[in-house]
Design a protein around this motif. Structure first.
Motif, PDB file in Angstrom:
ATOM      1  N   SER A 252      -1.664  14.330 -33.539  1.00 13.67           N
ATOM      2  CA  SER A 252      -1.301  14.933 -34.195  1.00 13.67           C
ATOM      3  C   SER A 252      -0.100  14.809 -34.529  1.00 13.67           C
ATOM      4  O   SER A 252       0.361  14.091 -32.983  1.00 13.67           O
ATOM      5  CB  SER A 252      -1.241  16.636 -33.757  1.00 13.67           C
ATOM      6  OG  SER A 252      -0.126  16.831 -33.159  1.00 13.67           O
ATOM      7  N   ILE A 253       0.562  15.008 -35.227  1.00 12.82           N
ATOM      8  CA  ILE A 253       1.862  14.244 -36.376  1.00 12.82           C
ATOM      9  C   ILE A 253       3.011  14.922 -34.937  1.00 12.82           C
ATOM     10  O   ILE A 253       3.651  14.148 -34.047  1.00 12.82           O
ATOM     11  CB  ILE A 253       2.204  14.474 -37.797  1.00 12.82           C
ATOM     12  CG1 ILE A 253       1.718  13.700 -38.020  1.00 12.82           C
ATOM     13  CG2 ILE A 253       3.534  14.435 -37.481  1.00 12.82           C
ATOM     14  CD1 ILE A 253       1.321  14.199 -39.826  1.00 12.82           C
ATOM     15  N   GLN A 254       3.076  15.937 -34.836  1.00 14.97           N
ATOM     16  CA  GLN A 254       3.551  16.778 -33.949  1.00 14.97           C
ATOM     17  C   GLN A 254       3.620  15.829 -32.597  1.00 14.97           C
ATOM     18  O   GLN A 254       4.610  15.493 -31.869  1.00 14.97           O
ATOM     19  CB  GLN A 254       3.910  18.322 -34.128  1.00 14.97           C
ATOM     20  CG  GLN A 254       4.702  18.718 -33.309  1.00 14.97           C
ATOM     21  CD  GLN A 254       6.161  19.062 -34.290  1.00 14.97           C
ATOM     22  OE1 GLN A 254       6.865  18.514 -35.038  1.00 14.97           O
ATOM     23  NE2 GLN A 254       7.391  19.364 -33.170  1.00 14.97           N
ATOM     24  N   GLU A 255       2.930  15.742 -32.377  1.00 14.59           N
ATOM     25  CA  GLU A 255       2.839  15.583 -30.455  1.00 14.59           C
ATOM     26  C   GLU A 255       2.828  14.488 -30.455  1.00 14.59           C
ATOM     27  O   GLU A 255       3.970  13.532 -29.780  1.00 14.59           O
ATOM     28  CB  GLU A 255       0.943  15.208 -30.310  1.00 14.59           C
ATOM     29  CG  GLU A 255       0.599  14.988 -28.855  1.00 14.59           C
ATOM     30  CD  GLU A 255      -1.071  15.061 -28.732  1.00 14.59           C
ATOM     31  OE1 GLU A 255      -1.362  14.896 -27.499  1.00 14.59           O
ATOM     32  OE2 GLU A 255      -1.788  14.992 -29.419  1.00 14.59           O
ATOM     33  N   MET A 256       2.884  13.228 -31.351  1.00 15.51           N
ATOM     34  CA  MET A 256       3.444  11.714 -31.808  1.00 15.51           C
ATOM     35  C   MET A 256       4.594  11.553 -31.379  1.00 15.51           C
ATOM     36  O   MET A 256       5.871  10.526 -30.666  1.00 15.51           O
ATOM     37  CB  MET A 256       2.527  10.947 -32.277  1.00 15.51           C
ATOM     38  CG  MET A 256       0.767  10.733 -31.448  1.00 15.51           C
ATOM     39  SD  MET A 256       0.197   9.688 -32.631  1.00 15.51           S
ATOM     40  CE  MET A 256       0.205  10.851 -34.080  1.00 15.51           C
ATOM     41  N   LYS A 257       4.955  12.284 -32.442  1.00 16.58           N
ATOM     42  CA  LYS A 257       6.466  12.843 -32.762  1.00 16.58           C
ATOM     43  C   LYS A 257       7.183  13.509 -31.386  1.00 16.58           C
ATOM     44  O   LYS A 257       8.645  12.365 -31.017  1.00 16.58           O
ATOM     45  CB  LYS A 257       7.057  13.582 -33.556  1.00 16.58           C
ATOM     46  CG  LYS A 257       8.175  13.510 -34.478  1.00 16.58           C
ATOM     47  CD  LYS A 257       8.751  14.928 -35.555  1.00 16.58           C
ATOM     48  CE  LYS A 257      10.265  14.577 -35.802  1.00 16.58           C
ATOM     49  NZ  LYS A 257       9.669  15.440 -36.820  1.00 16.58           N
ATOM     50  N   GLN A 258       7.179  13.917 -30.764  1.00 14.63           N
ATOM     51  CA  GLN A 258       7.772  14.692 -29.778  1.00 14.63           C
ATOM     52  C   GLN A 258       7.745  13.706 -28.987  1.00 14.63           C
ATOM     53  O   GLN A 258       8.575  13.822 -28.332  1.00 14.63           O
ATOM     54  CB  GLN A 258       7.011  16.060 -28.930  1.00 14.63           C
ATOM     55  CG  GLN A 258       7.523  16.912 -30.871  1.00 14.63           C
ATOM     56  CD  GLN A 258       6.637  18.415 -29.431  1.00 14.63           C
ATOM     57  OE1 GLN A 258       5.541  18.405 -29.317  1.00 14.63           O
ATOM     58  NE2 GLN A 258       7.389  19.651 -30.164  1.00 14.63           N
ATOM     59  N   GLU A 259       6.553  12.279 -28.319  1.00 15.30           N
ATOM     60  CA  GLU A 259       6.999  11.524 -27.623  1.00 15.30           C
ATOM     61  C   GLU A 259       7.228  10.873 -27.407  1.00 15.30           C
ATOM     62  O   GLU A 259       8.021   9.990 -26.947  1.00 15.30           O
ATOM     63  CB  GLU A 259       5.311  10.963 -27.466  1.00 15.30           C
ATOM     64  CG  GLU A 259       4.727  10.310 -26.018  1.00 15.30           C
ATOM     65  CD  GLU A 259       3.385  10.173 -25.885  1.00 15.30           C
ATOM     66  OE1 GLU A 259       2.328  10.405 -25.026  1.00 15.30           O
ATOM     67  OE2 GLU A 259       2.966   9.730 -27.136  1.00 15.30           O
ATOM     68  N   VAL A 260       7.811  10.208 -28.441  1.00 17.56           N
ATOM     69  CA  VAL A 260       8.495   9.077 -29.030  1.00 17.56           C
ATOM     70  C   VAL A 260      10.287   9.341 -29.163  1.00 17.56           C
ATOM     71  O   VAL A 260      11.151   9.034 -28.434  1.00 17.56           O
ATOM     72  CB  VAL A 260       8.310   8.262 -30.811  1.00 17.56           C
ATOM     73  CG1 VAL A 260       9.662   6.853 -30.719  1.00 17.56           C
ATOM     74  CG2 VAL A 260       6.743   7.579 -30.392  1.00 17.56           C
ATOM     75  N   LEU A 261      10.396  10.851 -29.443  1.00 20.81           N
ATOM     76  CA  LEU A 261      11.860  11.028 -29.058  1.00 20.81           C
ATOM     77  C   LEU A 261      11.948  11.762 -27.563  1.00 20.81           C
ATOM     78  O   LEU A 261      13.075  10.806 -27.546  1.00 20.81           O
ATOM     79  CB  LEU A 261      12.152  12.542 -30.379  1.00 20.81           C
ATOM     80  CG  LEU A 261      11.535  12.137 -31.712  1.00 20.81           C
ATOM     81  CD1 LEU A 261      11.989  14.311 -31.887  1.00 20.81           C
ATOM     82  CD2 LEU A 261      12.658  11.289 -31.881  1.00 20.81           C
ATOM     83  N   LEU A 262      10.814  11.427 -26.989  1.00 16.93           N
ATOM     84  CA  LEU A 262      11.693  11.752 -25.599  1.00 16.93           C
ATOM     85  C   LEU A 262      11.849  10.377 -25.235  1.00 16.93           C
ATOM     86  O   LEU A 262      12.840  11.003 -24.043  1.00 16.93           O
ATOM     87  CB  LEU A 262       9.906  12.990 -25.124  1.00 16.93           C
ATOM     88  CG  LEU A 262      10.648  13.538 -23.435  1.00 16.93           C
ATOM     89  CD1 LEU A 262      11.133  13.981 -22.971  1.00 16.93           C
ATOM     90  CD2 LEU A 262       8.828  13.527 -22.836  1.00 16.93           C
ATOM     91  N   ALA A 263      11.157   9.810 -25.940  1.00 23.08           N
ATOM     92  CA  ALA A 263      10.648   8.669 -24.720  1.00 23.08           C
ATOM     93  C   ALA A 263      12.775   7.281 -25.030  1.00 23.08           C
ATOM     94  O   ALA A 263      12.811   7.302 -24.221  1.00 23.08           O
ATOM     95  CB  ALA A 263       9.815   7.320 -25.092  1.00 23.08           C
ATOM     96  N   LEU A 264      12.864   8.509 -26.215  1.00 26.84           N
ATOM     97  CA  LEU A 264      13.965   7.481 -26.692  1.00 26.84           C
ATOM     98  C   LEU A 264      15.469   8.189 -26.632  1.00 26.84           C
ATOM     99  O   LEU A 264      16.570   8.106 -26.332  1.00 26.84           O
ATOM    100  CB  LEU A 264      14.318   7.467 -28.322  1.00 26.84           C
ATOM    101  CG  LEU A 264      12.855   6.302 -28.637  1.00 26.84           C
ATOM    102  CD1 LEU A 264      12.914   5.885 -30.209  1.00 26.84           C
ATOM    103  CD2 LEU A 264      13.666   5.028 -28.050  1.00 26.84           C
ATOM    104  N   ASP A 265      14.388   9.416 -25.607  1.00 22.34           N
ATOM    105  CA  ASP A 265      16.067  10.705 -25.662  1.00 22.34           C
ATOM    106  C   ASP A 265      17.082  11.572 -26.742  1.00 22.34           C
ATOM    107  O   ASP A 265      17.818  11.100 -26.699  1.00 22.34           O
ATOM    108  CB  ASP A 265      17.108   9.869 -24.294  1.00 22.34           C
ATOM    109  CG  ASP A 265      17.698  11.108 -23.785  1.00 22.34           C
ATOM    110  OD1 ASP A 265      17.320  11.915 -23.784  1.00 22.34           O
ATOM    111  OD2 ASP A 265      18.995  10.684 -22.803  1.00 22.34           O
ATOM    112  N   ILE A 266      16.068  11.545 -27.490  1.00 29.03           N
ATOM    113  CA  ILE A 266      16.769  11.648 -28.703  1.00 29.03           C
ATOM    114  C   ILE A 266      16.185  13.549 -29.157  1.00 29.03           C
ATOM    115  O   ILE A 266      14.635  13.919 -28.517  1.00 29.03           O
ATOM    116  CB  ILE A 266      16.093  11.281 -30.149  1.00 29.03           C
ATOM    117  CG1 ILE A 266      16.621   9.824 -29.978  1.00 29.03           C
ATOM    118  CG2 ILE A 266      16.345  12.085 -31.340  1.00 29.03           C
ATOM    119  CD1 ILE A 266      16.424   8.540 -31.331  1.00 29.03           C
ATOM    120  N   ASP A 267      16.708  14.442 -28.972  1.00 31.80           N
ATOM    121  CA  ASP A 267      16.982  15.766 -29.705  1.00 31.80           C
ATOM    122  C   ASP A 267      16.302  15.972 -30.778  1.00 31.80           C
ATOM    123  O   ASP A 267      16.899  15.823 -32.212  1.00 31.80           O
ATOM    124  CB  ASP A 267      18.090  16.628 -29.762  1.00 31.80           C
ATOM    125  CG  ASP A 267      18.035  18.520 -29.113  1.00 31.80           C
ATOM    126  OD1 ASP A 267      16.706  19.002 -29.793  1.00 31.80           O
ATOM    127  OD2 ASP A 267      18.797  18.696 -28.814  1.00 31.80           O
TER     128      ASP A 267
END
Length: 293
Positions: A252-267
Motif C-alpha cells: 500500500s501507499i501508506q506502508e511504503m511511505k512510512q517505510e521511506v520516511l522511517l529510513a530518512l528519519d522524518i516525522d
C-alpha cells in the motif's frame, strides 16, 4: 300408631332428601374450586406469554438496530464517494489504444471519456458514467496498488494482461490527493532499481529531493537545510536507502511511505506531499504520490 309411623316415615324421607341436596352442593362447590384452581394455573402461565412477548420485542429491537446500522454504513459509504472532487484515469493498452477519463465535480463542461475507435462521451453523459465507476471502486492509501488497479480494470471490463500503462489520480474535498502509475515490464524478476526519484514537501516549506541513476552511476541529494550532496557520497547514501525500502505494487501507499520516511528519519506529521518514482531493471515502473492538506 299409624299416624306416628307415618310421621316418622315422612321425617326420614325429608332427611334423606336434604342429605342428597347437600352432597350435590358439595360436589358443585368442589367443581367450582377445581375450576378456580385451573384458572389460577392459567393465570400463572400468563407471565410466560408476556416473557415470550418481551423476547420478541427484544428481537425486534435488535433487528431495528441492525437495520439502522446497515443504513448508517451505507450512508457513510455514499458520503465517502461524494468526497471525490477530481478523478483522472489514463490507460494505455499493449495494442497501442488509449482510454482517458476526466472528471471534475464542479466543471461538467470539461468532463469527458475518450476511447480509441469510439465517439467521445462529454458533459452530463460523461458525469453519469464516471460517477457510476466511482461507486464501484475504493481508492485509498491503505490498499495494495495492484489490488486497486485490478478493481478499476474489472469495473471497466478490461483484462490486466491487455494493459501496458495505468495512471490514476484522485482528489478529495479534504485536500487529500492519491496518484499512482504502474507501467508493466518484462517477465521475470524486477531486478535491481535502475532509477529512483523522491520528492518530499514539508509543511514548513522545506523540500527534499533524491535522484539516482544506476546505469550512469549518478546521484544527487538536496535537503531543505541547504545541504546538497553529489557523486559517490550521494550514491552510497541512496544505495543504502534502497536496501531499507521496497517499492512494489503488492504493497500500500501508506506502508511504503512510512517505510521511506522511517529510513530518512522524518516525522510523517511534518510531511505535506510525498512523491516517489522507481524504475526496475526489467522495465517495470512504480510511481505514487500522496498529498495531504
Amino acid at each position: 300408631m299409624k299416624r306416628i309411623v307415618i310421621g316418622l316415615t315422612s321425617i326420614l324421607l325429608l332427611s334423606a332428601c336434604g342429605a342428597g341436596e347437600m352432597n350435590e352442593n358439595s360436589s358443585n362447590t368442589g367443581a367450582e374450586i377445581n375450576t378456580g384452581a385451573e384458572n389460577g394455573n392459567n393465570q400463572n402461565e400468563l407471565p410466560e406469554d408476556e416473557s415470550n412477548n418481551d423476547g420478541n420485542d427484544e428481537d425486534n429491537a435488535d433487528n431495528q438496530i441492525s437495520e439502522s446500522e446497515s443504513q448508517n454504513d451505507s450512508s457513510e459509504e455514499t458520503t465517502m464517494q461524494g468526497d471525490v472532487y477530481e478523478f483522472d484515469l489514463h490507460v494505455e493498452f499493449l495494442n497501442g489504444e488509449e482510454w482517458e477519463f476526466e472528471y471534475e465535480r464542479d466543471d461538467e463542461e470539461d468532463m469527458e471519456i475518450e476511447r480509441d475507435g469510439e465517439e467521445a462521451i462529454l458533459g452530463a453523459d460523461a458525469r453519469l458514467e464516471i460517477e457510476e465507476i466511482l461507486t464501484e471502486i475504493n481508492i485509498t492509501k491503505d490498499r495494495p496498488l495492484m489490488e486497486m488497479k485490478e478493481e478499476v480494470l474489472s469495473v471497466l471490463d478490461v483484462s490486466i494482461e491487455e494493459v501496458e500503462d495505468f495512471d490514476l489520480e484522485m482528489k478529495y474535498d479534504s485536500g487529500e490527493a492519491i496518484e499512482f502509475d504502474h507501467e508493466s515490464g518484462g517477465n521475470g524478476d524486477l531486478g535491481n532499481v535502475r532509477e529512483l526519484d523522491i520528492d518530499i514537501d514539508f509543511f514548513n516549506g522545506d523540500d527534499w529531493k533524491y535522484e539516482y541513476d544506476a546505469d550512469d552511476q549518478e546521484a544527487e541529494i538536496e535537503r531543505g537545510d541547504g545541504i546538497e550532496i553529489e557523486g559517490s557520497e550521494a550514491l552510497s547514501e541512496i544505495e543504502a536507502l534502497l536496501g531499507e525500502i521496497s517499492i512494489t505494487t503488492d504493497r500500500s501507499i501508506q506502508e511504503m511511505k512510512q517505510e521511506v520516511l522511517l529510513a530518512l528519519d522524518i516525522d510523517e506529521s511534518d510531511v505535506k506531499d510525498f512523491d516517489i518514482d522507481v524504475e526496475y531493471e526489467n522495465g517495470e515502473t512504480v510511481k505514487f504520490k500522496h498529498d495531504v492538506e
